[in-house]
Scaffold this motif. Sequence first.
Motif, PDB file in Angstrom:
ATOM      1  N   ASP A 159      -1.451  -0.222  -4.481  1.00  9.99           N
ATOM      2  CA  ASP A 159      -2.896   0.327  -5.169  1.00  9.99           C
ATOM      3  C   ASP A 159      -2.602   1.888  -5.424  1.00  9.99           C
ATOM      4  O   ASP A 159      -3.508   2.411  -6.140  1.00  9.99           O
ATOM      5  N   HIS A 160      -1.886   2.566  -4.991  1.00 14.78           N
ATOM      6  CA  HIS A 160      -1.302   4.056  -5.283  1.00 14.78           C
ATOM      7  C   HIS A 160      -0.014   4.392  -4.855  1.00 14.78           C
ATOM      8  O   HIS A 160       0.479   3.665  -3.893  1.00 14.78           O
TER       9      HIS A 160
ATOM     10  N   ASP B 257       0.786  -1.216   0.023  1.00 10.43           N
ATOM     11  CA  ASP B 257      -0.175  -0.012   0.157  1.00 10.43           C
ATOM     12  C   ASP B 257       0.766   1.395   0.045  1.00 10.43           C
ATOM     13  O   ASP B 257       1.771   1.425   0.776  1.00 10.43           O
ATOM     14  N   THR B 258       0.595   1.986  -0.908  1.00  8.88           N
ATOM     15  CA  THR B 258       1.240   3.688  -1.023  1.00  8.88           C
ATOM     16  C   THR B 258       2.678   3.462  -1.419  1.00  8.88           C
ATOM     17  O   THR B 258       3.280   4.570  -1.422  1.00  8.88           O
TER      18      THR B 258
ATOM     19  N   THR C  75      -6.948   3.911  -1.144  1.00  3.27           N
ATOM     20  CA  THR C  75      -6.811   2.461  -0.999  1.00  3.27           C
ATOM     21  C   THR C  75      -8.061   1.388  -1.481  1.00  3.27           C
ATOM     22  O   THR C  75      -8.068   0.497  -2.181  1.00  3.27           O
TER      23      THR C  75
ATOM     24  N   TYR D 214      -7.061   9.121   7.827  1.00  2.00           N
ATOM     25  CA  TYR D 214      -8.164   9.057   7.113  1.00  2.00           C
ATOM     26  C   TYR D 214      -9.313   9.538   7.752  1.00  2.00           C
ATOM     27  O   TYR D 214     -10.356   9.760   7.118  1.00  2.00           O
TER      28      TYR D 214
HETATM   29 ZN   LIG Z   1      -3.759   2.536   0.032  1.00  2.00          ZN
END
Ligand SMILES: [Zn+2]
Length: 467
Positions: free
Chosen positions: A268-269, A36-37, A76, A442
């Motif tokens: 995911d990004h 992730d990230t 995400t 978040y």
């Molecule tokens: Zn993410």
Amino acid sequence: MRLAQLPVLLAVIGAALPACTRESSRPKNVILVSIDTLRRDHLGLHGYERNTSPFLDRIGRSGVAFDQCIAQAPWTAPSHASMLSSLYPSVLGMGRFEDPGHISDSADMLAEVLADAGFRTHAVTSGGFMAAKIGFTQGFEIYDDAGLNMETTVERAMQWLRGIREDERFFLFLHTYDVHKYKPPASYHATWVAPYSGALAFHDRIADLVQNHEEQAKAGALDDADRRYIRDLYDASIAATDDWLRRFWESLEQRGLADDTLLVVTADHGEEFWEHGGSGHGYTLFDENLRVPLIMHHPSLSSRMVPEQVRLLDVAPTIATLVGAERPSSWQGESLEGFLSGHARTLVAFSEHAHLPAKSARTPHAKLILAASEPTRSFFDLRSDVLETTNLLGQLDRATWRPMADGIERWLRDNAADQRFRSGKRIVFNAAELEELAALGYVGGTTGSDIEDPDLDVWLKILAEER
Ligand SMILES: [Zn+2]
């Protein structure tokens, strides 16, 4: 189909496929890892000056690495949902931090497709926006969303793998927030984090500070040393994750599983580090958010860096093709099998996020971003402006970017016409889950805009104005 026809059909299919996917060399198992990230350009494989990723560099160089893989959403839940269902986020109706949406039961998830093909299936994720309640469980025998970090994630995965028989195929999906969290193990500080005595040295929620702009405002203006410290923590986290993946892969090698397993590693990004004024992810559609690593490794795949543009949407169809599973008709992505052997074509990457809200079309040469509010309508020439600093909209003849606007219009119309995959279900997080999300930045911050993702009519009006 009558069974008697099957051998003939298989023989025809086998003759038409490139050598890498013939039955004899098809990967038996699949491990898909989402870090992730993780930005593409913080890997040595893609030219980063620090040696953050020796393991990923090695498997990327001996396997296939995609130089331009574009995520369909910059954060995400919608991005993973898109990766694992091969559907665009708006087709799934997924989008905002405060209301991420739920993956419809109608979606054909990669795990369901592989389970139907006889695979044992298992996932270990770090929860948060990868929690089971968002609908990621479909097709998994066990969807374990309590993988606290890479160490526990790998332990839980190895425990499950010990129960897999030799004659069984398996699909394992691993997800980790270790890079997202900015909390590398202390042992990585000496190598990766330059001496720093600024205000953030004792800040214990750096992820919240980076992601949540209200928290960042409370901390006051960040100077160069603060920003360097944040980037160092990010790089240290990549190095630690890379080490865990190496250890995991070595244990598979010791068990004799590595040669039978297609390993796919992606993200995911990415993450913004003030290239366009902000930090974190989920707020823009610039490349630092959308351009992610994608590596595929298996002995049957020839070493290759694929320069063409591909999309996270294509990951599921590619895996299904490589293992010989049937591709569902609902999937919007394409198999990249041709790209693996040098036969490729241009795939336009559409991306979207529901916060601004905005939509983008990207080719290897240009990007058009349309937002529902000014001044974020922009066109970038990626050949001369890879960092997307000069908005050419208004300076160029409309004929230059009109085909991309037409492409966005067709894409929006197609997506709006298909309502089968919108669950309409609102996810409610409990107090413990909200605290988990808050630590990731978040909760409680600004999301750029209070505007909801508008209906098709509004987007068509915006497109008409731009012509
Ligand atoms: Zn993410």
